[in-house]
Design an enzyme around this catalytic site. Structure first.
Site, PDB file in Angstrom:
ATOM      1  CE  LYS A 120       2.300   5.618   6.326  1.00  0.00           C
ATOM      2  NZ  LYS A 120       1.557   6.731   5.472  1.00  0.00           N
ATOM      3  CE  LYS A 202      -3.595  -2.942   3.891  1.00  0.00           C
ATOM      4  NZ  LYS A 202      -3.495  -1.493   3.884  1.00  0.00           N
ATOM      5  CE  LYS A 205       0.287   2.529  -1.654  1.00  0.00           C
ATOM      6  NZ  LYS A 205      -0.876   3.360  -1.995  1.00  0.00           N
TER       7      LYS A 205
END
Ligand code: TRP
Length: 338
Positions: A120, A202, A205
């Site tokens: 992140k 993965k 979203k």
């Protein structure tokens, strides 16, 4: 003491989902689908983690709306709001209070090792805030506040759960058995559904639209996205995640949605083309999501009902959370409350 589970008491399951971005088929298979199955044997607590969501910048109106939508999705996927506790994290002050205390029992080195933080931080290089860094501590607080026995998490959250266990054990080592040590609950198949376009990553979203199936996508969109899913060029339907990640992902999706074991699907589809594999996968996904979507539409049209549930459940959650929080505050030596 908390770790002694009385015979009539069911084990506690806690899970959280961020109200950021669209929920995907990966969320459904990895989490939501399991939730409703678990609610009879466990006391289930499902938290809408809006406090985690603001570790990356959010549009306030969108965030507020998504919390409501997520509550509707939880209920639409089969959770009974009378049996399971569905509430918003920010409505229960104990999360932030316990997180602060646990911050003081977590080492910088531990947080530095967290792969999600590293990912992140790389993705949001303009906003590497302290909340992003201590995100796993807030997550540990979520879990430990409720004396949770089990946490259904995707494999990507396993490292955070391990940190939670380490911190809880460290705290218990100093002050006695205050926290129940939670165990991971990871579904064997389907805990990791991959991106349709980059099947070694993965399904997420936060990636572009065509890489995932959204929970509320209509059938045509689902068909189109799956038809365009990346496969490979050898044309053989075989389960081999390392060499054939795209094909294996579609097989995993079908199997997780109840179409049979991977082996039986491979046997059934042997010799067929990828076109058939994709049509079959799309059929499975559409059929699995249809009941959820119908129920969701009904619920989201009744905001008063949803708000009532969130308000009611926040009261219960506050009560339960405060039981642990008061114990912790006392142990660390906070001033006595009159
Ligand atoms: N970090 C989790 C995720 O991004 C969400 C989460 C927050 C969570 N608190 C939790 C999951 C507690 C399980 C238990 O998926």
């Amino acid at each position: 003491m908390s770790e002694i589970v009385k015979p009539e008491k069911k084990p506690i399951i806690f899970s959280g989902i961020q109200p950021s971005g669209t929920l995907t088929l990966g969320n459904y298979i990895g989490a939501l689908k399991n939730f409703s199955v678990l609610q009879d044997d466990y006391d289930c607590i499902y938290c809408i983690v809006d406090m985690h969501a603001i570790t990356v910048r959010q549009n306030p109106a969108d965030l507020r709306r998504r919390c409501m939508e997520l509550a509707a999705i939880y209920i639409a996927s089969g959770l009974d709001p009378k049996k399971s506790l569905i509430y918003c994290q920010s409505h229960v002050t104990g999360h932030a209070e316990l997180a602060w205390i646990l911050n003081c029992f977590t080492y910088m080195g531990e947080l530095n090792r967290m792969t999600q933080y590293k990912d992140k931080a790389a993705k949001h290089a303009d906003n590497i805030n302290a909340g992003l860094f201590t995100y796993p501590v807030l997550m540990a607080a979520d879990i430990l506040l409720f004396q949770t026995n089990m946490v259904p998490v995707g494999v990507d959250q396993k490292q955070h759960l391990e940190l939670c266990r380490d911190v809880a054990q460290r705290f218990n080592g100093v002050y006695g058995d205050v926290f129940t040590i939670p165990e991971p609950y990871i579904a064997k198949v389907g805990s990791k559904i991959m991106s349709l376009q980059e099947p070694t990553r993965k399904m997420s979203k936060s990636d572009p639209e065509d890489t995932f199936v959204a929970l509320l996508d209509d059938p045509d969109t689902i068909r189109r996205k799956i038809k365009r899913a990346v496969t490979d060029s050898d044309g053989e339907i075989r389960f081999d995640p390392e060499n054939k990640p795209g094909v294996s992902n579609l097989l995993s999706i079908m199997s997780a949605l109840g179409a049979g074991s991977i082996d039986s699907l491979v046997a059934e589809l042997a010799g067929q083309g990828y076109g058939t594999l994709k049509t079959r996968t799309a059929d499975c996904v559409i059929a699995a999501l249809e009941p959820l979507q119908t129920e969701y539409k009904k619920l989201i049209a009744d905001k008063g009902y949803l708000q009532g549930i969130l308000d009611e459940n926040a009261k219960t959650a506050n009560y339960l959370a405060n039981k642990t929080l008061r114990k912790v505050q006392k142990k660390v030596g906070f001033a006595t409350r009159g």
